[in-house]
Scaffold this motif. Structure first.
Motif, mmCIF file in Angstrom:
data_model
loop_
_atom_site.group_PDB
_atom_site.id
_atom_site.type_symbol
_atom_site.label_atom_id
_atom_site.label_comp_id
_atom_site.label_asym_id
_atom_site.label_seq_id
_atom_site.Cartn_x
_atom_site.Cartn_y
_atom_site.Cartn_z
ATOM 1 N N GLU A 299 -35.353 -8.089 15.690
ATOM 2 C CA GLU A 299 -35.617 -8.621 17.024
ATOM 3 C C GLU A 299 -36.631 -9.754 16.902
ATOM 4 N N ALA B 258 -28.635 -5.705 14.300
ATOM 5 C CA ALA B 258 -29.346 -5.164 15.459
ATOM 6 C C ALA B 258 -30.752 -4.685 15.117
ATOM 7 N N GLU C 131 -21.882 -6.269 11.629
ATOM 8 C CA GLU C 131 -22.826 -5.153 11.610
ATOM 9 C C GLU C 131 -24.000 -5.433 10.700
#
Length: 290
Positions: free
Chosen positions: A150, A147, A191
């Motif tokens: 980007e 995460a 993750e």
């Protein structure tokens, strides 16, 4: 007495110490009119010997420090064997000039990236991109979460959530970095962007091995191509392109500008280019009579 000390050492160490101790003994005898024994050597002698090597003989600091280290080893042996009670006061080590942190040259970088492009898996390419094209420390790279990255068609960034000093920063991703990271990012589901064993991220040791693998394939010096060298290459390239040092410091996560300033110190190759450039300008412009 020196020979007794040398007899306690293995062959290669004894040969190295013999040269340095012979140099000290020659200087001591010339200066004081007698051969040195452990009980005769004083702190004043050691400071004068250091100054003589630096100022009179012009020896490199590394050589001066090595020779005094040999004298220290000899005197420590004498103390351990009850010949003297205490060591004399040694001078501070001669300061060795610090060069810029090692970085890949343009040719080395190109060879390294060609090896990564030819042989690298999507994971390895993404990992190397974060260090070489975003300047992340190896520990920051392996702890990157999926995460945290980007990427869109025209821009991208990586978020470093726990940099040195637990400071958070965001680093923009260049087009080249995005191209190397995108294939792996599209596959990532867990993750960690770079998963390791169990639920852990890839270890720093494994990341170091990845870098050495492609250094070997590129026929570079494996011992001198490390994750830190990739980070140094990123910083050096930015500074040579004229990017403000404050901006580079922010990208690297440096709390102090003087840490970043290390990359501005010229290396040997820079000095050679400067001299060659001067020679070429003289040849083109002619010799002035001024």
């Amino acid at each position: 007495m020196v020979q007794e000390f040398l007899n306690t050492l293995d062959g290669s160490t004894a040969r190295a110490y013999r040269e340095d101790l012979t140099d000290f003994a020659r200087w001591f005898a010339h200066t004081n009119g007698q051969d040195p024994t452990p009980e005769l050597v004083t702190g004043i002698d050691l400071r004068e010997y250091q100054g003589h090597m630096l100022a009179v003989r012009g020896l490199k600091p590394a050589t001066v420090n090595r020779r005094l280290a040999a004298v220290r080893a000899w005197l420590r042996w004498a103390r351990e064997n009850g010949i003297i009670e205490d060591l004399p006061s040694f001078p501070r080590r001669a300061a060795e000039p610090k060069g810029a942190p090692r970085a890949l040259s343009r040719v080395e970088e190109a060879r390294f990236l060609r090896a990564v492009e030819r042989e690298g898996s999507p994971r390895d390419q993404a990992l190397i991109a974060l260090m070489l094209h975003a300047g992340l420390r190896v520990g920051e790279a392996v702890r990157t979460r999926t995460a945290d990255v980007e990427i869109s068609e025209r821009k991208g960034k990586v978020v470093v959530r726990a940099g040195k000093g637990m400071k958070r920063r965001e680093v923009p991703l260049s087009a080249e970095a995005r191209a190397m990271i995108r294939p792996w990012l599209s596959q990532a589901r867990g993750e960690w962007l770079f998963p390791g064993l169990g639920d852990k991220h890839l270890s720093t040791r494994a990341a170091q091995d990845v870098v050495k693998k492609y250094a070997y394939l590129a026929r570079l010096d494996v011992e001198h191509v490390t994750p830190h060298v990739l980070r140094h290459t990123f910083a050096t390239r930015l500074l040579r392109q004229g990017v403000d040092i404050v901006v580079v410091a922010a990208l690297l996560g440096h709390a102090r500008i003087d840490t970043t300033a290390r990359y501005t110190r010229p290396g040997w190759a820079d000095l050679e280019r400067a001299v060659e450039g001067l020679h070429e300008s003289v040849n083109k412009g002619g010799v002035s009579n001024a």
